[in-house]
Design a protein around this motif. Structure first.
Motif, PDB file in Angstrom:
ATOM      1  N   GLN A  94      40.714 -37.963 -20.059  1.00 17.77           N
ATOM      2  CA  GLN A  94      41.850 -38.433 -19.267  1.00 17.77           C
ATOM      3  C   GLN A  94      42.631 -37.306 -18.592  1.00 17.77           C
ATOM      4  O   GLN A  94      43.165 -37.489 -17.509  1.00 17.77           O
ATOM      5  CB  GLN A  94      42.786 -39.283 -20.125  1.00 17.77           C
ATOM      6  CG  GLN A  94      43.351 -38.560 -21.322  1.00 17.77           C
ATOM      7  CD  GLN A  94      44.296 -39.433 -22.149  1.00 17.77           C
ATOM      8  OE1 GLN A  94      44.431 -40.615 -21.897  1.00 17.77           O
ATOM      9  NE2 GLN A  94      44.950 -38.845 -23.136  1.00 17.77           N
ATOM     10  N   VAL A 150      40.130 -35.597 -15.371  1.00 20.73           N
ATOM     11  CA  VAL A 150      39.556 -36.249 -14.189  1.00 20.73           C
ATOM     12  C   VAL A 150      40.273 -35.862 -12.891  1.00 20.73           C
ATOM     13  O   VAL A 150      39.624 -35.624 -11.879  1.00 20.73           O
ATOM     14  CB  VAL A 150      39.450 -37.792 -14.335  1.00 20.73           C
ATOM     15  CG1 VAL A 150      38.349 -38.162 -15.288  1.00 20.73           C
ATOM     16  CG2 VAL A 150      40.751 -38.417 -14.757  1.00 20.73           C
ATOM     17  N   ASP A 158      31.851 -43.250 -16.454  1.00 20.54           N
ATOM     18  CA  ASP A 158      32.684 -43.307 -17.647  1.00 20.54           C
ATOM     19  C   ASP A 158      31.830 -43.813 -18.806  1.00 20.54           C
ATOM     20  O   ASP A 158      31.440 -44.963 -18.854  1.00 20.54           O
ATOM     21  CB  ASP A 158      33.875 -44.238 -17.385  1.00 20.54           C
ATOM     22  CG  ASP A 158      34.569 -44.611 -18.680  1.00 20.54           C
ATOM     23  OD1 ASP A 158      34.655 -43.732 -19.569  1.00 20.54           O
ATOM     24  OD2 ASP A 158      34.996 -45.774 -18.814  1.00 20.54           O
ATOM     25  N   SER A 216      34.723 -44.366 -22.485  1.00 20.50           N
ATOM     26  CA  SER A 216      35.949 -43.687 -22.931  1.00 20.50           C
ATOM     27  C   SER A 216      36.919 -44.683 -23.546  1.00 20.50           C
ATOM     28  O   SER A 216      36.984 -45.840 -23.118  1.00 20.50           O
ATOM     29  CB  SER A 216      36.638 -43.000 -21.761  1.00 20.50           C
ATOM     30  OG  SER A 216      35.791 -42.055 -21.179  1.00 20.50           O
ATOM     31  N   THR A 229      40.908 -42.487 -19.363  1.00 20.01           N
ATOM     32  CA  THR A 229      39.965 -41.950 -18.377  1.00 20.01           C
ATOM     33  C   THR A 229      39.676 -42.954 -17.266  1.00 20.01           C
ATOM     34  O   THR A 229      39.811 -42.639 -16.084  1.00 20.01           O
ATOM     35  CB  THR A 229      38.651 -41.543 -19.074  1.00 20.01           C
ATOM     36  OG1 THR A 229      38.962 -40.573 -20.068  1.00 20.01           O
ATOM     37  CG2 THR A 229      37.659 -40.951 -18.105  1.00 20.01           C
ATOM     38  N   LEU A 230      39.289 -44.178 -17.650  1.00 21.48           N
ATOM     39  CA  LEU A 230      38.913 -45.163 -16.627  1.00 21.48           C
ATOM     40  C   LEU A 230      40.083 -45.545 -15.709  1.00 21.48           C
ATOM     41  O   LEU A 230      39.928 -45.487 -14.483  1.00 21.48           O
ATOM     42  CB  LEU A 230      38.277 -46.400 -17.275  1.00 21.48           C
ATOM     43  CG  LEU A 230      37.790 -47.458 -16.284  1.00 21.48           C
ATOM     44  CD1 LEU A 230      36.724 -46.898 -15.351  1.00 21.48           C
ATOM     45  CD2 LEU A 230      37.264 -48.685 -17.014  1.00 21.48           C
ATOM     46  N   TYR A 233      32.694 -45.164  -9.102  1.00 24.15           N
ATOM     47  CA  TYR A 233      32.627 -45.062 -10.560  1.00 24.15           C
ATOM     48  C   TYR A 233      31.754 -46.145 -11.167  1.00 24.15           C
ATOM     49  O   TYR A 233      31.565 -47.216 -10.589  1.00 24.15           O
ATOM     50  CB  TYR A 233      34.027 -45.093 -11.185  1.00 24.15           C
ATOM     51  CG  TYR A 233      34.770 -46.402 -10.994  1.00 24.15           C
ATOM     52  CD1 TYR A 233      35.614 -46.567  -9.907  1.00 24.15           C
ATOM     53  CD2 TYR A 233      34.599 -47.455 -11.888  1.00 24.15           C
ATOM     54  CE1 TYR A 233      36.275 -47.771  -9.708  1.00 24.15           C
ATOM     55  CE2 TYR A 233      35.267 -48.658 -11.700  1.00 24.15           C
ATOM     56  CZ  TYR A 233      36.108 -48.804 -10.599  1.00 24.15           C
ATOM     57  OH  TYR A 233      36.755 -49.993 -10.406  1.00 24.15           O
ATOM     58  N   SER A 284      31.355 -47.740 -15.130  1.00 22.96           N
ATOM     59  CA  SER A 284      31.922 -47.626 -16.463  1.00 22.96           C
ATOM     60  C   SER A 284      31.028 -48.372 -17.460  1.00 22.96           C
ATOM     61  O   SER A 284      30.662 -49.523 -17.241  1.00 22.96           O
ATOM     62  CB  SER A 284      33.333 -48.204 -16.463  1.00 22.96           C
ATOM     63  OG  SER A 284      33.850 -48.126 -17.764  1.00 22.96           O
TER      64      SER A 284
END
Ligand code: UDP
Ligand code: MG
Length: 311
Positions: A15, A18, A43, A46, A50-51, A66, A68
């Protein structure tokens, strides 16, 4: 036509990194304006912010994509997802913790433009940031892997590299259950170049790899690149059964001379020794059996829970 470079950033609980890595990479491409680019964050399950942080960046910049995962699947699987979704003429993979200095990206691109299809960095000096124990494990790992398999890896080879589209196409759709790209890339061939570098300090947080995980990773990587341990098991079995035949004349001799009972200690020692050897070899065979078992299920390498990439 303008060439496009894809930058893949696998992230697991980063986190605080990024934003920094995004700005650093973007800055390189702003200066290097002859290239189009896309930055793909993967991702890897996480559990921190972070996301949400990535989604914020992506909302403001449409060159940021991205993917995830539904849980943590490991860095190599994250890279695999990124390779499959990348659209660049070349793909750069790097860590998101700023240990892979973003300003080396220009060097990677220059080398790629000069005709190399794979350019990767390996650690120049002994890793002064890692503890001596993990340094020892890492050296032992590379030595064992190189001795056992046909691919040869530099000690300290990193996941900081550029891959031509041709190489990406070969690697992206491998159905292997245990992906180990450092080895797979060597295995793939093509025109490759290794460059020395000095990893920087981690920007924020701690490395997520523990020694126990590294050990598991090492066993997985070795067994996915080589069946030599199985051959060694056969040789060992052969050597010891030959040696035990040599033992027969001694048994007869001691019987004739009436001191047969004195062999007790040596018998126990031999039983223990061969018991151990048997178990070890069974274990090696089991490892490979387990691998075919896992592969036989044909499960996907990762599960995507959320992405902004249209398929
Ligand atoms: N990483 C990942 N999945 C994992 C572990 C790590 O995607 O299960 C990412 C991590 O966020 C970082 C990179 O892989 O961007 C390297 O990880 P780390 O810094 O923990 O490893 P080290 O530098 O010790 O090799
Ligand atoms: Mg790191």
């Amino acid at each position: 036509m303008q060439k496009k470079i894809s930058v893949l950033l696998p992230v697991f609980n980063e986190q605080n990194n990024v934003d920094a890595i995004y700005l650093a990479v973007k800055n390189i491409f702003v200066q290097f304006s002859e290239y189009l680019y896309e930055i793909i964050f993967i991702d890897d399950g996480s559990t921190d912010l972070t996301l949400p942080n990535i989604i914020k960046i992506a909302a403001a910049d449409n060159s940021v994509l991205y993917i995830s995962f539904s849980r943590n699947f490991g860095k190599d699987n994250a890279l695999c997802a990124g390779l499959r979704k990348s659209t660049g003429n070349a793909v750069i993979t790097m860590d998101a913790d700023l240990q892979h200095a973003p300003n080396l990206i220009t060097e990677l691109i220059h080398k790629w433009e000069s005709g190399y299809e794979v350019v990767y960095y390996f650690r120049k000096n002994k890793n002064k940031h890692a503890s001596t124990l993990s340094g020892f494990f890492s050296t032992t790992f590379y030595k064992t892997l190189n001795a056992l398999s046909d691919v040869k890896l530099e000690n300290g080879i990193s996941d900081f590299r550029i891959l031509d589209k041709k190489v990406v196409d070969c690697l992206a759709n491998l159905p292997e259950d245990t992906l180990f790209f450092r080895g797979l890339i060597k295995w793939a061939g093509f025109k490759q170049l290794g460059l020395p570098y000095n990893p920087s300090e981690r920007n924020h947080g701690k490395s997520t790899y523990k020694t126990s995980m590294l050990f598991k990773l090492a066993i997985q990587s070795i067994t996915s690149f080589s069946t030599k341990p199985l051959t060694i098991a056969i040789y060992l079995g052969f050597v010891f059964s030959t040696l035990s035949i040599l033992y027969i004349p001694y048994i007869i001799y001691s019987k004739i001379n009436g001191f047969a009972i004195s062999g007790w200690a040596s018998i126990i020692a031999t039983i223990v020794f061969f018991g151990g050897l048997n178990l070890m070899i069974l274990g090696i065979v089991g490892l490979y059996l387990g691998k075919t078992f896992m592969q036989g299920k044909g499960r996907p390498q990762y599960i995507v829970s959320q992405t902004n990439i249209e398929s």
